[in-house]
Design a protein around this motif. Structure first.
Motif, PDB file in Angstrom:
ATOM      1  N   GLU A 330       0.681  -1.178   0.180  1.00 14.63           N
ATOM      2  CA  GLU A 330       0.019  -0.055  -0.160  1.00 14.63           C
ATOM      3  C   GLU A 330       0.669   1.471   0.545  1.00 14.63           C
ATOM      4  OE1 GLU A 330      -2.684   2.188   2.783  1.00 14.63           O
ATOM      5  OE2 GLU A 330      -3.519   0.589   2.954  1.00 14.63           O
ATOM      6  N   GLU A 331       1.955   1.245   0.815  1.00 13.35           N
ATOM      7  CA  GLU A 331       3.344   2.000   0.815  1.00 13.35           C
ATOM      8  C   GLU A 331       3.590   2.379  -0.437  1.00 13.35           C
ATOM      9  OE1 GLU A 331       4.349   5.141   3.236  1.00 13.35           O
ATOM     10  OE2 GLU A 331       3.503   3.888   4.188  1.00 13.35           O
ATOM     11  N   ALA A 332       4.227   1.594  -0.984  1.00 17.89           N
ATOM     12  CA  ALA A 332       4.308   1.215  -2.695  1.00 17.89           C
ATOM     13  C   ALA A 332       3.252   1.792  -3.714  1.00 17.89           C
ATOM     14  CB  ALA A 332       4.788   0.044  -3.489  1.00 17.89           C
ATOM     15  N   ARG A 333       1.488   1.739  -3.707  1.00 20.12           N
ATOM     16  CA  ARG A 333       1.011   2.338  -3.826  1.00 20.12           C
ATOM     17  C   ARG A 333       0.797   3.618  -3.698  1.00 20.12           C
ATOM     18  NH1 ARG A 333      -1.741  -1.891  -4.186  1.00 20.12           N
ATOM     19  NH2 ARG A 333      -2.858  -1.093  -2.024  1.00 20.12           N
ATOM     20  N   PHE A 334       0.656   4.350  -2.955  1.00 18.16           N
ATOM     21  CA  PHE A 334       0.604   5.496  -2.407  1.00 18.16           C
ATOM     22  C   PHE A 334       2.279   6.453  -2.962  1.00 18.16           C
ATOM     23  CE2 PHE A 334       0.465   9.113  -0.141  1.00 18.16           C
ATOM     24  CZ  PHE A 334      -1.376   9.804   0.050  1.00 18.16           C
ATOM     25  N   ALA A 335       2.925   5.203  -2.983  1.00 13.29           N
ATOM     26  CA  ALA A 335       4.241   6.878  -3.642  1.00 13.29           C
ATOM     27  C   ALA A 335       4.197   6.682  -4.446  1.00 13.29           C
ATOM     28  CB  ALA A 335       5.599   5.765  -2.691  1.00 13.29           C
ATOM     29  N   THR A 336       3.585   5.882  -5.633  1.00 15.92           N
ATOM     30  CA  THR A 336       3.215   5.752  -7.572  1.00 15.92           C
ATOM     31  C   THR A 336       2.277   6.873  -7.352  1.00 15.92           C
ATOM     32  OG1 THR A 336       3.784   3.068  -7.287  1.00 15.92           O
ATOM     33  CG2 THR A 336       2.886   4.823  -9.205  1.00 15.92           C
ATOM     34  N   PHE A 337       1.682   6.668  -7.145  1.00 15.88           N
ATOM     35  CA  PHE A 337       0.424   8.139  -7.024  1.00 15.88           C
ATOM     36  C   PHE A 337       0.908   9.405  -6.633  1.00 15.88           C
ATOM     37  CE2 PHE A 337      -3.220   4.138  -6.075  1.00 15.88           C
ATOM     38  CZ  PHE A 337      -2.695   3.829  -7.440  1.00 15.88           C
ATOM     39  N   ALA A 338       1.453   9.431  -5.750  1.00 19.64           N
ATOM     40  CA  ALA A 338       2.132  10.864  -5.584  1.00 19.64           C
ATOM     41  C   ALA A 338       3.246  11.266  -6.233  1.00 19.64           C
ATOM     42  CB  ALA A 338       2.438  10.384  -3.634  1.00 19.64           C
ATOM     43  N   ALA A 390      -6.796 -13.825  -6.824  1.00 26.10           N
ATOM     44  CA  ALA A 390      -8.383 -13.441  -6.462  1.00 26.10           C
ATOM     45  C   ALA A 390      -9.050 -12.571  -7.586  1.00 26.10           C
ATOM     46  CB  ALA A 390      -8.065 -12.409  -5.308  1.00 26.10           C
ATOM     47  N   MET A 391     -10.285 -12.838  -7.678  1.00 26.07           N
ATOM     48  CA  MET A 391     -11.615 -11.970  -8.677  1.00 26.07           C
ATOM     49  C   MET A 391     -10.453 -10.592  -9.461  1.00 26.07           C
ATOM     50  SD  MET A 391     -13.337 -14.241  -9.801  1.00 26.07           S
ATOM     51  CE  MET A 391     -14.439 -13.204 -10.895  1.00 26.07           C
ATOM     52  N   ALA A 392     -10.051  -9.896  -8.429  1.00 22.57           N
ATOM     53  CA  ALA A 392      -9.583  -8.104  -7.773  1.00 22.57           C
ATOM     54  C   ALA A 392      -7.825  -8.084  -8.814  1.00 22.57           C
ATOM     55  CB  ALA A 392      -9.774  -7.139  -6.608  1.00 22.57           C
ATOM     56  N   GLN A 393      -7.406  -9.145  -8.791  1.00 19.44           N
ATOM     57  CA  GLN A 393      -6.227  -9.496  -9.773  1.00 19.44           C
ATOM     58  C   GLN A 393      -6.082  -9.969 -10.732  1.00 19.44           C
ATOM     59  OE1 GLN A 393      -4.974 -11.680  -5.435  1.00 19.44           O
ATOM     60  NE2 GLN A 393      -3.247 -10.330  -5.577  1.00 19.44           N
ATOM     61  N   ILE A 394      -7.404 -11.121 -11.343  1.00 18.02           N
ATOM     62  CA  ILE A 394      -6.856 -12.048 -12.529  1.00 18.02           C
ATOM     63  C   ILE A 394      -7.154 -10.716 -13.587  1.00 18.02           C
ATOM     64  CG2 ILE A 394      -6.745 -13.825 -11.991  1.00 18.02           C
ATOM     65  CD1 ILE A 394      -9.651 -13.790 -12.311  1.00 18.02           C
ATOM     66  N   PRO A 395      -6.685 -10.832 -14.983  1.00 16.40           N
ATOM     67  CA  PRO A 395      -5.303 -11.192 -15.706  1.00 16.40           C
ATOM     68  C   PRO A 395      -4.641 -11.022 -14.984  1.00 16.40           C
ATOM     69  CG  PRO A 395      -6.746 -10.491 -17.329  1.00 16.40           C
ATOM     70  CD  PRO A 395      -7.462 -10.279 -16.370  1.00 16.40           C
ATOM     71  N   VAL A 396      -3.134 -12.074 -15.112  1.00 18.47           N
ATOM     72  CA  VAL A 396      -1.979 -11.328 -14.676  1.00 18.47           C
ATOM     73  C   VAL A 396      -1.094 -10.687 -16.067  1.00 18.47           C
ATOM     74  CG1 VAL A 396       0.139 -11.515 -13.435  1.00 18.47           C
ATOM     75  CG2 VAL A 396      -1.864 -12.173 -12.294  1.00 18.47           C
ATOM     76  N   HIS A 397      -2.023 -10.092 -16.560  1.00 19.93           N
ATOM     77  CA  HIS A 397      -0.343  -9.210 -17.750  1.00 19.93           C
ATOM     78  C   HIS A 397       1.039  -9.113 -17.585  1.00 19.93           C
ATOM     79  CE1 HIS A 397      -4.138  -9.844 -19.838  1.00 19.93           C
ATOM     80  NE2 HIS A 397      -5.313  -9.177 -19.738  1.00 19.93           N
ATOM     81  N   ASP A 398       1.270  -8.523 -15.831  1.00 20.62           N
ATOM     82  CA  ASP A 398       2.065  -8.151 -15.685  1.00 20.62           C
ATOM     83  C   ASP A 398       2.113  -8.453 -14.459  1.00 20.62           C
ATOM     84  OD1 ASP A 398       5.119  -5.910 -16.633  1.00 20.62           O
ATOM     85  OD2 ASP A 398       4.563  -5.616 -14.662  1.00 20.62           O
ATOM     86  N   VAL A 399       3.407  -9.022 -13.718  1.00 20.38           N
ATOM     87  CA  VAL A 399       3.548  -9.089 -12.550  1.00 20.38           C
ATOM     88  C   VAL A 399       3.502  -7.673 -11.433  1.00 20.38           C
ATOM     89  CG1 VAL A 399       5.630  -9.737 -12.304  1.00 20.38           C
ATOM     90  CG2 VAL A 399       3.834 -11.232 -10.511  1.00 20.38           C
ATOM     91  N   TYR A 400       4.918  -7.617 -12.143  1.00 23.66           N
ATOM     92  CA  TYR A 400       4.773  -6.006 -11.849  1.00 23.66           C
ATOM     93  C   TYR A 400       3.374  -5.383 -10.972  1.00 23.66           C
ATOM     94  CZ  TYR A 400       9.784  -7.042 -11.808  1.00 23.66           C
ATOM     95  OH  TYR A 400      11.297  -7.498 -11.087  1.00 23.66           O
ATOM     96  N   ASN A 401       2.820  -5.084 -12.187  1.00 26.22           N
ATOM     97  CA  ASN A 401       1.382  -4.003 -12.506  1.00 26.22           C
ATOM     98  C   ASN A 401       0.456  -5.016 -11.655  1.00 26.22           C
ATOM     99  OD1 ASN A 401       2.464  -2.016 -13.249  1.00 26.22           O
ATOM    100  ND2 ASN A 401       2.398  -3.072 -15.059  1.00 26.22           N
ATOM    101  N   THR A 402       0.273  -5.958 -11.704  1.00 23.19           N
ATOM    102  CA  THR A 402      -0.838  -6.500 -10.688  1.00 23.19           C
ATOM    103  C   THR A 402      -0.643  -6.479  -8.924  1.00 23.19           C
ATOM    104  OG1 THR A 402      -1.145  -8.468 -12.593  1.00 23.19           O
ATOM    105  CG2 THR A 402      -1.482  -8.891 -10.060  1.00 23.19           C
ATOM    106  N   LEU A 403       0.964  -6.927  -8.998  1.00 19.98           N
ATOM    107  CA  LEU A 403       1.367  -6.745  -6.934  1.00 19.98           C
ATOM    108  C   LEU A 403       1.137  -4.601  -6.747  1.00 19.98           C
ATOM    109  CD1 LEU A 403       4.711  -8.488  -7.509  1.00 19.98           C
ATOM    110  CD2 LEU A 403       3.083  -8.820  -5.977  1.00 19.98           C
ATOM    111  N   LEU A 404       1.572  -4.479  -7.868  1.00 17.12           N
ATOM    112  CA  LEU A 404       1.164  -2.470  -7.352  1.00 17.12           C
ATOM    113  C   LEU A 404      -0.249  -1.905  -7.038  1.00 17.12           C
ATOM    114  CD1 LEU A 404       3.186  -0.414  -6.436  1.00 17.12           C
ATOM    115  CD2 LEU A 404       3.469   0.344  -8.961  1.00 17.12           C
TER     116      LEU A 404
END
Length: 449
Positions: A330-338, A390-404
Motif C-alpha cells: 500500500e505504501e508503494a502504491r501511494f508513493a507511485t500515485f503521489a 483473487a478476482m480483483a487480481q486476474i488476469p495477470v498481464h504483468d506481475v509487477y503491475n498486478t502486485l503494485l
C-alpha cells in the motif's frame, strides 16, 4: 533442502520467471531457476508448489516506530496540529504506558508487518529494547536504532551522550545474526549540534549505523533556516537554548559531519535541489514515507528525483500512530500515485522500479544488499509468497503491475526470514496473536480513561 515453486518468481535482480522455483537450504538460497530444472538438479529436495502465486524477496520497512503501534487511531483527531499531536504522544507514552505495554505494542507492530510480507525492519525506538525484543522474538531481521532523548541544548550534550551509549551498549550485548543495534539522533531540531558531532565521531569510529528524521515538515525548515516558528516558541517557553544554524536541515547535517556516516534520512519532504545534491554526493540514503507525510499534510517528497540522483531509497511505514497500517504494498502504491501527481515531476514512475524500491532498494538503504533484497544463490532466504488468484487480481498481464496496483497484504500467504517460516496460510508461527489482541484491547481502555 526444499524447493518452493510458483507461477511467477520475481528475483528483482533478473527478469521474472514463469513456472520457476527457489531452492533453499537452511537459511540460504542456493539456486533460482526453472522449476523442472531445479527439481532435476536437486531430486532429493522436498517440493512445494504455490500455484498461481509469486515468490519474491520480503519487503524491507526502512522506517518504523514499532513501540507506537498501540497508538493507532489514538491521535488522528490531532493530525492537523502537529505540535498537539507530538505533545499528546509524548505525554501518553511517559505517563500512561508501562514498559510491558510498550513491548506488547511493538509485538503488535511486527505481527502486522509479517502478515504484510515484511521480513526486515529499520525501527526507531525511544524505548529501544521494545522493538529490539519484538524483532528477535518474532524471528524477523532488523536494525533497532536507539533514539536519543529530547536534547536540543548544547549544555547537556555530554550527559545526553552518556545516557545514549548506556542504552546502545545494553542492546549490543543482545545482538544476534538477525537483529543489530544502531543510533537515532531523533531530528536536527531535537538534538544539539554538540551531541550530533559526538554521535558522528563515535559512529564513524565504531561503525554504528544511524537513522535521522530530516526535512520532515515546514516548521522544521523554518526553525533551521530562520530560527523562528512553532519549535522556536516551544524552546523559548521551556528556556531551551537552541541555536538555529540558519541553513537547511541537510546543509546543517553535512556541516556537523553526520552525513559522512551515510545515515538513513527519514522523510526528506522539504528538500531543495541543493539538498538532493548534498545527499547524493555523501552517499546518504533515504527512507521515503509518503503516507505519513501526506496524512500530516507535510507534503510530497520528490521521490523520482531521489532515484534519478542515484540515491539509495527504500519505503518506510513510519509509526502506526501516523500511518495506521504497515502494508508496504500500500505504501508503494501511494508513493507511485503521489510521485505521478507532483506538480514538478520530471517523469513517470513505473511499477518495476517501485517494487524494486520496496525490496532491493530497502536493502541498499540499510546496507544489507549483500544479504537480502533479491532472490539469488548465496543470499539469505528472506522471502514472501503472494497469491495472485483473487478476482480483483486476474488476469495477470504483468506481475509487477498486478502486485503494485491490484494486490494488498491480505494476499500474502507465506513470510520467511533466514529460511524460517514466520507466517503460513494466515497463521503466525512464532507469535501468539490471540494473547496480543486481548492485552492490547485492555491497554487501549486504560489509554482512553
Amino acid at each position: 533442502m526444499k524447493i518452493l515453486s510458483a507461477a511467477y518468481i520475481l528475483p528483482i535482480s533478473a527478469e521474472p520467471l514463469k513456472n520457476g522455483a527457489v531452492v533453499i537450504e537452511n537459511d540460504k538460497i542456493i539456486a533460482v531457476g526453472d522449476k523442472q530444472k531445479m527439481t532435476e538438479r536437486f531430486p532429493a529436495a522436498m517440493v512445494e508448489d504455490f500455484g498461481n502465486s509469486v515468490i519474491m524477496p520480503g519487503f524491507v520497512n526502512c522506517h518504523s516506530h514499532l513501540e507506537l503501534t498501540i497508538m493507532r487511531g489514538f491521535l488522528d483527531v490531532l493530525d492537523d496540529d502537529f505540535s498537539a499531536w507530538l505533545l499528546k504522544l509524548t505525554g501518553t507514552r511517559r505517563e500512561i504506558l508501562t514498559d510491558d505495554d510498550i513491548e506488547l505494542s511493538a509485538m503488535l507492530g511486527v505481527s502486522e508487518g509479517i502478515r504484510a510480507g515484511v521480513t526486515c525492519f529499520a525501527d526507531i525506538g525511544r524505548f529501544g529494547k521494545a522493538g529490539f525484543k519484538a524483532m528477535q522474538q518474532s524471528g524477523l531481521r532488523g536494525i533497532l536504532f536507539q533514539e536519543t532523548e529530547f536534547s536540543p541544548d548544547n549544555e547537556t550534550a555530554e550527559r545526553d551522550f552518556a545516557i545514549l551509549l548506556e542504552k546502545l551498549h545494553e542492546l549490543q550485548t543482545a545482538e544476534t545474526n538477525l537483529v543489530k543495534a544502531g543510533i537515532s539522533p531523533h531530528a536536527p531540531y531535537t538534538v544539539s549540534r554538540r551531541l550530533f558531532e559526538q554521535i558522528a565521531d563515535y559512529s564513524e569510529s565504531n561503525k554504528i549505523k544511524l537513522s535521522i528524521h530530516a526535512s520532515e515538515s515546514t516548521p522544521e525548515e523554518i526553525l533551521m533556516r530562520n530560527g523562528v516558528g512553532f519549535f522556536a516558541e516551544i524552546y523559548e517557553k521551556q528556556n531551551v537554548n537552541f541555536v538555529s544554524p540558519k541553513c537547511s536541515t541537510i546543509e546543517y547535517l553535512a556541516d556537523t559531519g553526520v552525513l559522512k556516516i551515510k545515515p538513513v534520512l527519514a522523510h526528506c519532504v522539504q528538500v531543495s535541489e541543493k539538498d538532493i545534491e548534498i545527499i547524493a554526493a555523501s552517499g546518504t540514503s533515504i527512507a521515503h514515507c509518503p503516507k505519513s507525510n501526506a496524512k500530516f499534510g507535510h507534503g510530497i517528497a520528490p521521490f523520482e528525483k531521489f532515484l534519478d540522483a542515484e540515491i539509495r531509497v527504500g519505503f518506510g511505514s513510519d509509526s502506526m500512530a501516523s500511518n495506521n497500517t504497515c502494508d508496504l504494498l500500500e505504501e508503494a502504491r501511494f508513493a507511485t500515485f503521489a510521485a505521478r501527481t507532483r506538480d514538478d515531476k520530471k517523469r513517470f514512475i513505473h511499477a518495476r522500479e517501485i517494487i524494486e524500491t520496496a525490496t532491493l532498494g530497502g536493502a541498499k538503504t540499510l546496507g544489507l544488499e549483500n544479504e537480502i533484497g533479491t532472490l539469488e544463490a548465496g543470499k539469505q532466504a528472506d522471502l514472501c509468497v503472494i497469491k495472485l488468484s483473487a478476482m480483483a487480481q486476474i488476469p495477470v498481464h504483468d506481475v509487477y503491475n498486478t502486485l503494485l496496483f491490484a494486490t494488498s497484504s491480505n494476499s500474502v500467504i507465506l513470510t520467511m526470514t533466514a529460511g524460517v517460516e514466520l507466517l503460513r496460510n494466515n497463521v503466525m508461527t512464532q507469535i501468539d496473536e490471540a494473547e496480543i489482541k486481548d492485552k492490547i484491547t485492555r491497554i487501549a481502555v486504560k489509554m482512553n480513561r
